[in-house]
Design an enzyme around this catalytic site. Sequence first.
Site, short mmCIF file in Angstrom:
data_model
loop_
_atom_site.label_atom_id
_atom_site.label_comp_id
_atom_site.label_asym_id
_atom_site.label_seq_id
_atom_site.Cartn_x
_atom_site.Cartn_y
_atom_site.Cartn_z
N CYS A 213 -43.75 6.78 -32.09
CA CYS A 213 -42.35 7.43 -32.08
C CYS A 213 -41.81 6.15 -32.56
CB CYS A 213 -42.13 8.07 -30.98
SG CYS A 213 -40.25 8.35 -30.44
N CYS B 118 -38.43 5.72 -30.20
CA CYS B 118 -39.04 5.30 -28.89
C CYS B 118 -39.00 3.66 -28.86
CB CYS B 118 -40.14 5.85 -28.46
SG CYS B 118 -40.31 7.76 -28.49
#
Length: 144
Positions: free
Chosen positions: A68, A71
Amino acid sequence: MPAPLLIPCPSCNGLNRIPGERLGDSPRCGRCKSAVVPDTPFTLSQTNFASQLKGDLPLLVDVWASWCGPCRSFAPTFEQAAAQLQGRCRLAKLDSEGNQQLSAQLGIRSIPSLILFRGGVEVARQSGAMPLPQLLAWLRGQGI
Ligand SMILES: [Zn+2]
């Protein structure tokens, strides 16, 4: 004198009793001698989650995954927050890929997700990354 705070050790899960005035002195775990209130996020998993929910300091969990992008770009912000909030809030990262059962149990629908626990109970949740000032303001709004 105020009662000491109960704080689980991020390394061995042992519950430590730390007097409030000693929180700033980098207290060490009575069992394994690791830092009890580190200035960096520690790793949460299905194995230590229940133990780490205990204690008197709030726990902020960053649910993330290595694939991600948002993230990964949020990670340095979360680390800075851990340094700034040392002794006031415990910060931990939960890899949703390696802990899918726990992520499902927490009802994670998107990542990154931030979940704030106090006294073992979820008190606030925020989806998506945010800049450090916004993160700190959100936590201030939660009394941290
Ligand atoms: Zn320990």
